[in-house]
Motif scaffolding. Structure first.
Motif, short mmCIF file in Angstrom:
data_model
loop_
_atom_site.label_atom_id
_atom_site.label_comp_id
_atom_site.label_asym_id
_atom_site.label_seq_id
_atom_site.Cartn_x
_atom_site.Cartn_y
_atom_site.Cartn_z
N ASN A 61 0.83 -1.20 0.00
CA ASN A 61 0.00 0.00 0.00
C ASN A 61 0.87 1.25 0.00
OD1 ASN A 61 -2.31 -1.59 0.12
ND2 ASN A 61 -2.31 -1.61 2.37
N ARG A 62 0.35 2.33 -0.65
CA ARG A 62 1.06 3.60 -0.69
C ARG A 62 1.12 4.19 0.72
NH1 ARG A 62 1.99 7.31 -4.75
NH2 ARG A 62 0.70 6.07 -6.16
N GLY A 63 2.25 4.74 1.05
CA GLY A 63 2.43 5.36 2.35
C GLY A 63 1.71 6.70 2.45
#
Length: 240
Positions: A61-63
């Motif tokens: 997942n994107r931070g």
């Protein structure tokens, strides 16, 4: 007798221990029977692992978004003098005899796209702006002329300003107020439609034009004011 019994017990114990050690060695060859620590031991012999990597797994997942950086330094000054370009365009239009404002009575009336400041907003400065284009400030000579130019100023100003600060624009007229009378810049009479409470003090005459539906008479029309007041030039071009 006792010595023989002890020797017999020792021999029997050696046989049991020998069998247990052989059985334990056999168990270690199988995953199910091997101790947990031995599962992670590296083999001493040559490895049969392949050097070819498998396909990559799915990305994580994107931070969270990082903090916004500080504003950079201001850019350089514009290389193009848009004011001068607009002036030159208007000069060319005047030379070709094309009116970009409204024609009335054989003359072209035009509202320059200029923001009034202390430099160009006083009456004499506004007259100089018009003179730059070969024009003069305007005298209103009739009711019909008043209505025609009023509608033009209203439309032109709304095209110039996307989000007007006020619901009106006020422009300088050429006329002046002397000895209780509105006098044309050419010495004759002029038509007047006064703002509520005017004429009052001051020799200059400016004209408030509504740019919204909320401002109506008596809060529109002409008013007297000191000629150092700041308003927008409104020009009558000498060429139509």
């Amino acid at each position: 007798m006792m010595l023989l019994y002890v020797l017999f017990k020792l021999a029997l114990l050696l046989i049991v221990v020998s069998k247990s050690a052989s059985h334990l060695k056999h168990q270690q060859n199988y995953l199910v029977c091997r101790p947990l620590d031995s599962l992670f031991e590296q083999p001493l012999g040559p490895s049969n692992q392949s050097a070819i990597r498998g396909p990559p797994g799915r990305p994580g997942n994107r931070g969270p978004q990082g903090l916004k950086g500080s504003a950079g330094p201001p850019g350089p000054e514009p290389m193009v003098n848009w004011t001068r370009i607009e002036h030159r365009i208007q000069e060319i239009i005047n030379e070709k005899g094309t009116c970009t404002g409204v024609v009335y009575g054989g003359h072209c009336y035009w509202l320059p796209r200029i923001v009034a400041t202390t430099t160009n907003g006083r009456k004499w400065a506004a007259a100089s702006v018009c003179a730059f284009y070969g024009a003069t400030l305007v005298d209103i000579e009739s009711s019909e002329m008043y209505d025609t130019l009023y509608k033009y100023i209203q439309k032109a100003w709304m095209m110039y300003v996307d989000q007007p600060t006020y619901d009106y624009v006020d422009v300088w007229l050429a006329s002046s107020y002397q000895d209780g009378n509105a006098v044309s810049s050419r010495g004759g009479d002029v038509y007047t439609r006064w703002y509520g409470g005017h004429p009052s003090t001051g020799t200059g005459i400016a004209w408030i034009v509504s740019t919204g539906s909320t401002r109506v008479a008596p809060k529109i029309g002409m008013y007297t004011i000191n000629e150092s007041y700041i308003s927008v030039p409104f020009c009558r071009l000498l060429k139509n």
